[in-house]
Design an enzyme around this catalytic site. Structure first.
Site, PDB file in Angstrom:
ATOM      1  CG  HIS A   1      22.272  64.594  27.085  1.00 29.68           C
ATOM      2  ND1 HIS A   1      22.003  63.534  26.240  1.00 29.68           N
ATOM      3  CD2 HIS A   1      22.563  65.661  26.287  1.00 29.68           C
ATOM      4  CE1 HIS A   1      22.110  63.956  24.988  1.00 29.68           C
ATOM      5  NE2 HIS A   1      22.446  65.243  24.984  1.00 29.68           N
TER       6      HIS A   1
ATOM      7  CG  HIS B   1      32.640  39.874  40.870  1.00 30.59           C
ATOM      8  ND1 HIS B   1      33.372  39.754  39.722  1.00 30.59           N
ATOM      9  CD2 HIS B   1      31.389  39.483  40.557  1.00 30.59           C
ATOM     10  CE1 HIS B   1      32.586  39.318  38.742  1.00 30.59           C
ATOM     11  NE2 HIS B   1      31.376  39.146  39.237  1.00 30.59           N
TER      12      HIS B   1
HETATM   13  P1  FAD Z   1      42.550  31.485  43.211  1.00 28.92           P
HETATM   14  O1  FAD Z   1      42.603  32.866  42.679  1.00 28.92           O
HETATM   15  O2  FAD Z   1      42.781  30.358  42.265  1.00 28.92           O
HETATM   16  O3  FAD Z   1      43.593  31.427  44.413  1.00 28.92           O
HETATM   17  C1  FAD Z   1      43.900  30.270  45.102  1.00 28.92           C
HETATM   18  C2  FAD Z   1      45.339  30.362  45.560  1.00 28.92           C
HETATM   19  O4  FAD Z   1      45.587  29.319  46.473  1.00 28.92           O
HETATM   20  C3  FAD Z   1      46.361  30.213  44.448  1.00 28.92           C
HETATM   21  O5  FAD Z   1      47.203  31.341  44.389  1.00 28.92           O
HETATM   22  C4  FAD Z   1      47.135  28.947  44.821  1.00 28.92           C
HETATM   23  O6  FAD Z   1      48.519  29.049  44.536  1.00 28.92           O
HETATM   24  C5  FAD Z   1      46.905  28.866  46.307  1.00 28.92           C
HETATM   25  N1  FAD Z   1      46.976  27.511  46.858  1.00 28.92           N
HETATM   26  C6  FAD Z   1      46.341  26.394  46.416  1.00 28.92           C
HETATM   27  N2  FAD Z   1      46.602  25.348  47.225  1.00 28.92           N
HETATM   28  C7  FAD Z   1      47.429  25.798  48.169  1.00 28.92           C
HETATM   29  C8  FAD Z   1      48.049  25.201  49.294  1.00 28.92           C
HETATM   30  N3  FAD Z   1      47.844  23.908  49.608  1.00 28.92           N
HETATM   31  N4  FAD Z   1      48.858  25.959  50.073  1.00 28.92           N
HETATM   32  C9  FAD Z   1      49.075  27.272  49.780  1.00 28.92           C
HETATM   33  N5  FAD Z   1      48.497  27.881  48.750  1.00 28.92           N
HETATM   34  C10 FAD Z   1      47.686  27.172  47.960  1.00 28.92           C
HETATM   35  N6  FAD Z   1      37.006  36.374  37.306  1.00 28.92           N
HETATM   36  C11 FAD Z   1      36.402  37.566  37.276  1.00 28.92           C
HETATM   37  O7  FAD Z   1      35.576  37.845  38.148  1.00 28.92           O
HETATM   38  N7  FAD Z   1      36.675  38.494  36.311  1.00 28.92           N
HETATM   39  C12 FAD Z   1      37.562  38.238  35.319  1.00 28.92           C
HETATM   40  O8  FAD Z   1      37.795  39.094  34.461  1.00 28.92           O
HETATM   41  C13 FAD Z   1      38.222  36.977  35.314  1.00 28.92           C
HETATM   42  N8  FAD Z   1      39.122  36.685  34.361  1.00 28.92           N
HETATM   43  C14 FAD Z   1      39.768  35.482  34.398  1.00 28.92           C
HETATM   44  C15 FAD Z   1      40.664  35.190  33.378  1.00 28.92           C
HETATM   45  C16 FAD Z   1      41.320  33.991  33.370  1.00 28.92           C
HETATM   46  C17 FAD Z   1      42.308  33.705  32.262  1.00 28.92           C
HETATM   47  C18 FAD Z   1      41.084  33.050  34.408  1.00 28.92           C
HETATM   48  C19 FAD Z   1      41.809  31.733  34.434  1.00 28.92           C
HETATM   49  C20 FAD Z   1      40.178  33.323  35.402  1.00 28.92           C
HETATM   50  C21 FAD Z   1      39.503  34.538  35.414  1.00 28.92           C
HETATM   51  N9  FAD Z   1      38.550  34.844  36.384  1.00 28.92           N
HETATM   52  C22 FAD Z   1      37.917  36.061  36.346  1.00 28.92           C
HETATM   53  C23 FAD Z   1      38.231  33.918  37.489  1.00 28.92           C
HETATM   54  C24 FAD Z   1      38.994  34.307  38.765  1.00 28.92           C
HETATM   55  O9  FAD Z   1      40.378  34.312  38.484  1.00 28.92           O
HETATM   56  C25 FAD Z   1      38.685  33.342  39.902  1.00 28.92           C
HETATM   57  O10 FAD Z   1      37.296  33.259  40.099  1.00 28.92           O
HETATM   58  C26 FAD Z   1      39.337  33.778  41.211  1.00 28.92           C
HETATM   59  O11 FAD Z   1      40.731  33.859  41.049  1.00 28.92           O
HETATM   60  C27 FAD Z   1      38.994  32.823  42.353  1.00 28.92           C
HETATM   61  O12 FAD Z   1      39.655  33.205  43.515  1.00 28.92           O
HETATM   62  P2  FAD Z   1      40.100  32.143  44.634  1.00 28.92           P
HETATM   63  O13 FAD Z   1      40.812  32.942  45.649  1.00 28.92           O
HETATM   64  O14 FAD Z   1      38.964  31.315  45.012  1.00 28.92           O
HETATM   65  O15 FAD Z   1      41.120  31.174  43.891  1.00 28.92           O
END
Ligand code: FAD
Ligand code: NAD
Length: 474
Positions: free
Chosen positions: A453, A330
């Site tokens: 409630h 989030h």
């Molecule tokens: P990511 O979700 O990691 O996405 C980045 C994407 O970029 C990936 O799909 C990757 O393949 C892609 N990518 C990377 N480099 C390249 C490139 N050069 N070219 C093309 N694509 C690329 N957070 C919560 O808030 N609540 C939860 O319940 C929660 N549970 C979790 C449980 C687990 C087991 C884990 C591991 C994490 C959890 N998190 C949770 C954390 C949450 O998943 C992350 O904070 C969130 O996914 C971050 O989002 P993001 O888009 O920054 O990165």
């Protein structure tokens, strides 16, 4: 091939940060492309994080409850069996449905989606190695790095995702291990420990610090959480540092040091069939070509940005796990919207003091704002009010009375400073605390707001009453 038309925004990464930015940009009328290499949108969160873990947590809880918590409710069940393959299928179906849904939302909002790996050629061009073979180049006026994070490896323990696993392996095991050692008692460690312990594994969590829950959890609440998790059968070794591991035998052995004030006192060995490495996550920027454009990361691998998410190349921004702040879905989503608003309108906003955290164990733990130890450390005066679920009528009728609500407020102004909940549905209830904190409410404001409630949320109201005056039912 090369698409010659320049985009207003090129997003690298289609996780929560990237796909939300793509939808928002489409809604704002920007010409936008989102590049994702995974083959599915939604990133870590949808594919291997938040969503699959919550599916396993929900269904393993149901299984555990049917095994242990039906008789006193007047429900008699016969033969209860675990079908792990089907439990995993239910998880996969939830993930597949949601990632397809996200793909539809991009289309609906006119955002282009390219399946491939993006890499900066220069400040204005990204080269994409397409998943289906071949290459294309995308030109942009603005770029957003949203490449997320990966599990931090433990030096000397090679991850095979079968015996030595990260969360990626922990959401996909094919059989319930007889024993599991979890390195790190943070959120991932405790959520996955809960899943596998409920399904029958003997789980021990080894945590370096003196408290579980990872950064930010209120110490008192963390102690309460540890007590209930222990009752469920999870063992804890706090103040214990894993030093090294040995995977050569049938069981994996870990050398651990008991520490006091950071100093090693005694050494011992632990062993298990499976080891989960859950010592944190680190930003992922490998292969992104940051070196081609001279962009720096800090000592922890985070892309360096200013308060408007700009790198030192102002039209290249970064949000989500790849940069500063809590690694939460989030938080990534809020930043994605703000970054697009900066690009389109010149202003955006995220309140970093007001980002809720939820641990989806049973009971759940949720908090927002400052913890008691935060306030103590900063010498900020505060008042505390608590209310236990054992005094809440709905929790009592549900036979679900573990936990309590704790509020912290300014003793002078009564302004809310933090809310900490352990209890049934804490993750939903924290939204009320977040709204109150965001609007600068006093605990009296909350206490004088009528709550239905019988609901668990009355415990929230009564904790507020206990903070500025007195609770009625306790
Ligand atoms: P990511 O979700 O990691 O996405 C980045 C994407 O970029 C990936 O799909 C990757 O393949 C892609 N990518 C990377 N480099 C390249 C490139 N050069 N070219 C093309 N694509 C690329 N957070 C919560 O808030 N609540 C939860 O319940 C929660 N549970 C979790 C449980 C687990 C087991 C884990 C591991 C994490 C959890 N998190 C949770 C954390 C949450 O998943 C992350 O904070 C969130 O996914 C971050 O989002 P993001 O888009 O920054 O990165
Ligand atoms: P974390 O930072 O929350 O916890 C890691 C824990 O490992 C810490 O308590 C640390 O003291 C301990 N540790 C580190 N080295 C150790 C060693 N050698 N021996 C013993 N203990 C050691 O990290 P995580 O649990 O891996 O989670 C990673 C990120 O994913 C976090 O930012 C978390 O917020 C996010 N996440 C969130 C949710 C959620 O919101 N429900 C769920 C899963 C993951």
């Amino acid at each position: 091939s090369s698409s010659s038309d320049e985009k207003d925004l090129v997003i690298i990464g289609g996780g929560v940060a990237g796909y939300v930015a793509a939808i928002k940009a489409g809604q704002e009328g920007l010409k936008v492309t989102c590049i994702e290499k995974r083959g599915a949108l939604g990133g870590t969160c949808l594919n291997v994080g938040c969503i699959p873990s919550k599916s396993l947590l929900n269904n393993s809880h149901m299984y555990h409850q049917i095994l242990h918590d039906t008789k006193n409710r007047g429900i008699e069940v016969g033969d209860v069996k675990l079908n792990l393959a089907n439990l995993m299928k239910a998880k996969d179906a939830s993930v597949a449905g949601l990632t397809k849904g996200v793909e539809f939302l991009l289309k609906k909002n006119g955002a282009e989606y390219i399946k491939g790996t993006g890499s900066f050629v220069n400040e204005n061009e990204v080269k994409v190695a397409l998943n289906d073979g071949g290459e294309t180049t995308v030109k942009g006026k603005n770029f957003l790095i949203a490449t997320g994070s990966e599990a931090t490896p433990f030096p000397g323990l090679e991850i095979d995702e079968k015996r030595v696993i990260t969360s990626n392996g922990a959401i996909a095991l094919e059989k319930v291990p007889e024993s599991m050692l979890v390195i790190g008692g943070g959120i991932i460690g405790l959520e996955m420990a809960s899943v596998w312990s409920r399904l029958g594994a003997k789980v021990t969590v080894v945590e370096f610090l003196g408290q579980i829950g990872g950064p930010g959890m209120d110490t008192e609440i963390a102690k309460a959480a540890q007590k209930t998790l222990k009752k469920q059968g999870i063992e804890f070794k706090l103040n214990t540092k894993v030093v090294s591991g040995d995977t050569s035998g049938e069981k994996i052995k870990l050398d651990v040091d008991a520490t006091k004030g950071g100093k090693s006192e005694t050494s011992s060995q632990l062993e298990a069939e499976t080891v989960l490495v859950a010592i944190g996550r680190r930003p992922y920027t490998a292969g992104l070509g940051l070196e081609n454009i001279g962009l720096d990361v800090d000592e922890r691998g985070r892309v360096i940005i200013d308060s408007e998410y700009r790198t030192k190349i102002p039209h290249i921004r970064c949000v989500g796990d790849a940069t500063f702040g809590p690694m939460l879905a989030h938080k990534a989503e809020e930043e994605a919207v703000a970054a697009v608003e900066y690009i389109k309108k010149g202003h955006g906003h995220v309140n970093y003091g007001c980002i809720p955290s939820v641990m989806y164990t049973y009971p759940e733990v949720a908090w927002v704002g400052q913890s008691e130890q935060d306030l103590k450390n900063q010498k900020i005066p505060y008042r505390v009010g608590t209310f236990p679920f054992s005094a809440n009528s709905r929790a009592k009728t549900n036979l679900d009375t573990e936990g309590y609500v704790k509020m912290l407020a300014d003793p002078e102004t009564d302004r809310l400073l933090g809310v900490h909940i352990i209890g049934p549905n804490a993750g939903e209830m924290i939204a009320e605390g977040t709204l109150a904190l965001e609007y600068g409410a006093s605990t009296e404001d909350i206490a004088r707001t009528c709550h239905a409630h019988p609901t668990l949320s009355e415990a929230f109201k009564e904790a507020a009453m206990a903070t500025y005056s007195k609770a009625i039912h306790f």
